[in-house]
Design an enzyme around this catalytic site. Structure first.
Site, PDB file in Angstrom:
ATOM      1  N   SER A  96      50.472  33.543  87.056  1.00  0.00           N
ATOM      2  CA  SER A  96      50.865  34.956  87.217  1.00  0.00           C
ATOM      3  C   SER A  96      51.032  35.533  85.824  1.00  0.00           C
ATOM      4  O   SER A  96      51.996  35.185  85.133  1.00  0.00           O
ATOM      5  CB  SER A  96      52.197  35.059  87.961  1.00  0.00           C
ATOM      6  OG  SER A  96      52.184  34.298  89.134  1.00  0.00           O
ATOM      7  N   LYS A 171      49.978  40.497  92.692  1.00  0.00           N
ATOM      8  CA  LYS A 171      51.053  39.519  92.477  1.00  0.00           C
ATOM      9  C   LYS A 171      52.303  40.207  91.905  1.00  0.00           C
ATOM     10  O   LYS A 171      53.435  39.857  92.246  1.00  0.00           O
ATOM     11  CB  LYS A 171      50.551  38.400  91.550  1.00  0.00           C
ATOM     12  CG  LYS A 171      51.588  37.373  91.154  1.00  0.00           C
ATOM     13  CD  LYS A 171      52.110  36.515  92.312  1.00  0.00           C
ATOM     14  CE  LYS A 171      53.190  35.557  91.822  1.00  0.00           C
ATOM     15  NZ  LYS A 171      53.783  34.744  92.881  1.00  0.00           N
ATOM     16  N   LYS A 239      59.794  36.949  83.441  1.00  0.00           N
ATOM     17  CA  LYS A 239      58.434  37.157  82.917  1.00  0.00           C
ATOM     18  C   LYS A 239      57.632  38.075  83.844  1.00  0.00           C
ATOM     19  O   LYS A 239      56.980  39.014  83.397  1.00  0.00           O
ATOM     20  CB  LYS A 239      57.782  35.774  82.762  1.00  0.00           C
ATOM     21  CG  LYS A 239      56.338  35.728  82.401  1.00  0.00           C
ATOM     22  CD  LYS A 239      55.400  35.554  83.568  1.00  0.00           C
ATOM     23  CE  LYS A 239      55.608  34.346  84.428  1.00  0.00           C
ATOM     24  NZ  LYS A 239      54.682  34.191  85.533  1.00  0.00           N
TER      25      LYS A 239
HETATM   26  P1  NAD Z   1      55.727  25.052  85.038  1.00  0.00           P
HETATM   27  O1  NAD Z   1      56.407  25.478  83.796  1.00  0.00           O
HETATM   28  O2  NAD Z   1      56.386  24.090  85.961  1.00  0.00           O
HETATM   29  O3  NAD Z   1      54.268  24.455  84.690  1.00  0.00           O
HETATM   30  C1  NAD Z   1      53.439  24.905  83.650  1.00  0.00           C
HETATM   31  C2  NAD Z   1      52.693  23.712  83.058  1.00  0.00           C
HETATM   32  O4  NAD Z   1      51.766  24.178  82.064  1.00  0.00           O
HETATM   33  C3  NAD Z   1      53.603  22.708  82.352  1.00  0.00           C
HETATM   34  O5  NAD Z   1      53.335  21.396  82.823  1.00  0.00           O
HETATM   35  C4  NAD Z   1      53.250  22.864  80.860  1.00  0.00           C
HETATM   36  O6  NAD Z   1      53.396  21.666  80.122  1.00  0.00           O
HETATM   37  C5  NAD Z   1      51.801  23.292  80.948  1.00  0.00           C
HETATM   38  N1  NAD Z   1      51.300  24.038  79.797  1.00  0.00           N
HETATM   39  C6  NAD Z   1      51.887  25.072  79.142  1.00  0.00           C
HETATM   40  N2  NAD Z   1      51.085  25.537  78.162  1.00  0.00           N
HETATM   41  C7  NAD Z   1      49.960  24.779  78.202  1.00  0.00           C
HETATM   42  C8  NAD Z   1      48.746  24.763  77.444  1.00  0.00           C
HETATM   43  N3  NAD Z   1      48.532  25.648  76.450  1.00  0.00           N
HETATM   44  N4  NAD Z   1      47.800  23.847  77.754  1.00  0.00           N
HETATM   45  C9  NAD Z   1      47.995  22.959  78.760  1.00  0.00           C
HETATM   46  N5  NAD Z   1      49.121  22.915  79.506  1.00  0.00           N
HETATM   47  C10 NAD Z   1      50.088  23.810  79.225  1.00  0.00           C
HETATM   48  O7  NAD Z   1      55.378  26.413  85.807  1.00  0.00           O
HETATM   49  P2  NAD Z   1      55.036  26.613  87.371  1.00  0.00           P
HETATM   50  O8  NAD Z   1      56.304  26.830  88.137  1.00  0.00           O
HETATM   51  O9  NAD Z   1      54.075  25.565  87.808  1.00  0.00           O
HETATM   52  O10 NAD Z   1      54.293  28.036  87.309  1.00  0.00           O
HETATM   53  C11 NAD Z   1      52.964  28.198  86.812  1.00  0.00           C
HETATM   54  C12 NAD Z   1      52.525  29.633  87.108  1.00  0.00           C
HETATM   55  O11 NAD Z   1      52.549  29.868  88.511  1.00  0.00           O
HETATM   56  C13 NAD Z   1      53.444  30.705  86.480  1.00  0.00           C
HETATM   57  O12 NAD Z   1      52.684  31.798  86.048  1.00  0.00           O
HETATM   58  C14 NAD Z   1      54.345  31.088  87.645  1.00  0.00           C
HETATM   59  O13 NAD Z   1      54.858  32.401  87.504  1.00  0.00           O
HETATM   60  C15 NAD Z   1      53.391  30.963  88.828  1.00  0.00           C
HETATM   61  N6  NAD Z   1      54.020  30.696  90.122  1.00  0.00           N
HETATM   62  C16 NAD Z   1      55.045  29.802  90.234  1.00  0.00           C
HETATM   63  C17 NAD Z   1      55.635  29.588  91.485  1.00  0.00           C
HETATM   64  C18 NAD Z   1      56.792  28.617  91.671  1.00  0.00           C
HETATM   65  O14 NAD Z   1      57.424  28.669  92.735  1.00  0.00           O
HETATM   66  N7  NAD Z   1      57.090  27.761  90.711  1.00  0.00           N
HETATM   67  C19 NAD Z   1      55.163  30.272  92.610  1.00  0.00           C
HETATM   68  C20 NAD Z   1      54.087  31.143  92.472  1.00  0.00           C
HETATM   69  C21 NAD Z   1      53.525  31.359  91.225  1.00  0.00           C
END
Ligand code: NAD
Length: 295
Positions: A96, A171, A239
């Site tokens: 997102s 979104k 964010k």
């Molecule tokens: P998270 O922080 O758990 O996971 C992100 C992952 O990306 C981490 O493992 C991190 O090490 C990795 N990462 C960061 N920068 C990187 C890079 N440059 N190269 C490779 N890996 C990298 O986050 P999440 O909860 O999985 O959310 C991910 C996205 O999905 C966000 O944009 C969030 O807003 C969206 N989202 C999350 C949820 C939820 O319930 N958690 C629901 C819908 C949407």
């Protein structure tokens, strides 16, 4: 069957990538935190050492990263996806992020012959695990048609909204609705508890009527258990609301309720709750009213 690369194996990315493996796709994965690749590697995915390596091994690359700068870094940065991409590669960013950032990344990708979709998701970790996310996509229809089946392995609702960036516009709207719902739930349930209603049975009575919702059913059980383990971190919702406020003001839409909820989230961040699940928003109201809503 297309070969897929997956970058970002956090709370959401890990179960989404697992569902692609389950569906039979050949998968190459990468995360900047190497241990996050262990489970996927054990389940049959190949590990890569960079986004560049992921792209070189794949026909489709999916990114699932926190915010716009992370996606720019992973795609456009050194050793990023575009360095390893062959013309014809399809990039699907499922994070997102800001719609303007999506368009910027898509323009750079196009210069390298890489087509891009933005396809953010809703449903949280439980639906990521079940493969029943709601996926909201933007980008060219012919590209969407080529990867619809792949998206279907992660979601039960896969809808193309329009041009590139429109997935993230939808979104942002989704995130406003969720944030305001959690705030309304919190305000109401703190009142109910302090005025003398039992929180558990009060919730059970409310959920069957017009105020019942997916948000109420996902978040109220967490509140009643005092369990604010994420799930979806407050810092990520901040964010999303930053991106929502910026986009709204750019196009000339005042969003007064979103601004109010943003200040509640900012107060929680100052109080040390940035890593709590967003259901932890109720703690702001609990502190004001000096009461806790628990089972
Ligand atoms: P998270 O922080 O758990 O996971 C992100 C992952 O990306 C981490 O493992 C991190 O090490 C990795 N990462 C960061 N920068 C990187 C890079 N440059 N190269 C490779 N890996 C990298 O986050 P999440 O909860 O999985 O959310 C991910 C996205 O999905 C966000 O944009 C969030 O807003 C969206 N989202 C999350 C949820 C939820 O319930 N958690 C629901 C819908 C949407």
């Amino acid at each position: 069957m297309k070969t897929i690369g997956f970058i970002g194996l956090g709370i959401m990315g890990k179960p989404m990538a697992k569902n692609l493996l389950k569906a039979g796709y050949e998968l190459t994965v990468y995360d900047i935190v190497p241990e996050r690749m262990n489970d996927l590697a054990a389940a049959g995915a190949k590990r890569a050492a960079s986004g560049k390596e992921v792209a070189a091994a794949s026909e489709v690359v999916i990114t699932m990263l926190p915010n716009s700068p992370d996606v720019k870094q992973a795609v456009l940065g050194p050793n990023g996806v575009l360095e390893g991409a062959r013309p014809g590669l399809i990039l699907i960013d499922m994070s997102s992020i800001a719609p303007a950032a999506v368009r910027e990344i898509a323009a750079c990708a196009a210069e390298r012959g890489v087509a891009m979709l933005d396809a953010p998701v809703s449903g949280g970790e439980p639906k990521a695990v079940q493969g029943t996310l709601a996926i909201m996509a933007g980008g060219p229809e012919e590209v969407f048609e080529q990867v619809k089946e792949i998206l279907g392995a992660m979601g039960s609702s896969v809808i193309r909204i329009g041009d590139i960036g429109s997935g993230n516009i939808a979104k942002l709207a989704n995130q406003i609705i969720v944030a305001l719902n959690i705030a309304a739930m919190s305000e109401a349930m703190v009142l109910a508890a302090k005025a003398g209603a039992n929180a558990e049975t009060g919730y059970q009575a409310i959920r069957g009527g017009l105020a019942g919702s997916a948000v109420l059913d996902a978040k109220m059980p967490m509140v009643l258990a005092g369990n604010f383990k994420p799930g979806f971190r407050i810092e990520l919702h901040i964010k999303d609301l930053v991106n929502a406020l910026e986009t709204a003001h750019e196009v000339g839409v005042p969003v007064p309720l979103t601004s109010s909820v943003m200040e509640i989230l900012q107060a929680l961040k100052v109080a040390g709750c940035a890593h709590d699940d967003h259901s932890g928003m109720i703690q702001f109201y609990e502190n004001l009213a000096k009461i806790q809503v628990r089972r």
